[in-house]
Design an enzyme around this catalytic site. Structure first.
Site, short mmCIF file in Angstrom:
data_model
loop_
_atom_site.label_atom_id
_atom_site.label_comp_id
_atom_site.label_asym_id
_atom_site.label_seq_id
_atom_site.Cartn_x
_atom_site.Cartn_y
_atom_site.Cartn_z
CB CYS A 40 16.54 -89.13 -1.80
SG CYS A 40 15.46 -88.18 -0.69
CG HIS A 47 19.64 -90.76 1.45
ND1 HIS A 47 20.22 -89.89 0.55
CD2 HIS A 47 18.44 -90.21 1.78
CE1 HIS A 47 19.42 -88.86 0.36
NE2 HIS A 47 18.33 -89.03 1.09
CD GLU A 95 23.41 -91.37 -0.18
OE1 GLU A 95 22.81 -90.31 0.08
OE2 GLU A 95 22.83 -92.35 -0.70
#
Length: 232
Positions: free
Chosen positions: A86, A203, A205
């Site tokens: 990002c 994202h 994660e």
């Protein structure tokens, strides 16, 4: 075998990445403040998401000009894996480590939603655990995620298999309707010509544990770990 997670003023996904690398994947990882200028001893780098310097001027523009980015460039030149997520993707384009630019979403609002991605390339240190054409579910959270490049650059990205992820539907169809930000060619992630620098707007994660609703992003960090430890 330690991975550096770069922290800028305004980073807000650094602890999430640290949790995934250390507690889920089992890699040694360390948060590194941007004022440090020496990354010797690290075997990889992650530039996490957030709003470095409040996205002042352009998203990632100020962070790209901090001294630590010269060390990131050195590690990249040595062939070590560098992952920008990002805001990290924005920093990588602003620093010249990746082609193109990230501009304001076609609908100029912050978009935070699940997206489906089609895996376009598995020949990178970040995608070795995927299958080409596999569809994964990873969320986005950005206002400036609209990937732009010149026609010549887009042609080079295609010719050299540098597009890694595209926005798609659940069946893997790439259409305008599923493009959340207006990115050219539905591009969600690309690698450098050396293939060891990956930038992506979604994202991973946030999709790395069952409790988060998806573990599809975990393969990115596991692939990176395989590359660093030599088990790929």
């Amino acid at each position: 075998m330690t991975v550096a997670i770069i922290q800028f003023g305004g980073s807000n996904c650094d602890q999430d990445v640290l949790n995934v690398l250390q507690d889920v994947v089992g890699l040694d990882a360390r948060l590194v403040w941007y004022k440090e200028d020496n990354l010797s001893g690290f075997e990889g780098v992650v530039i996490p998401g957030g709003f470095s310097y409040g996205d002042y001027l352009r998203a990632g523009a100020i962070a790209a000009r901090t001294p630590i980015m010269e060390s990131v460039k050195e590690l990249a030149a040595e062939g070590k894996p560098v992952l920008g997520i990002c805001n990290g993707f924005q920093v990588l384009t602003e620093s010249g480590l990746l082609a193109g630019a990230l501009t304001t979403n076609m609908y100029p609002k912050f978009r935070c939603q699940p997206t489906c991605l089609r895996v376009e390339s598995t020949g990178t240190p970040f995608t070795s655990r995927f299958k080409k054409g596999e569809v994964v579910r990873i969320p986005i959270a950005h206002k400036e995620g609209n990937f732009y490049a010149t026609e010549d650059t887009l042609a080079q990205l295609e010719h050299h298999d540098l597009v890694v992820f595209r926005y798609a539907d659940a069946e893997g169809h790439v259409t305008d309707e599923v493009n959340p930000n207006g990115s050219q060619e539905n591009i969600a992630g690309i690698v450098s010509t050396s293939r060891n620098v990956l930038g992506m707007m979604p994202h991973p994660e946030r999709a790395s544990e069952d409790i988060l609703g998806s573990k599809d992003g975990l393969k990115i960090f596991e692939s990176m770990a395989d590359h660093i430890t030599g088990s790929a």
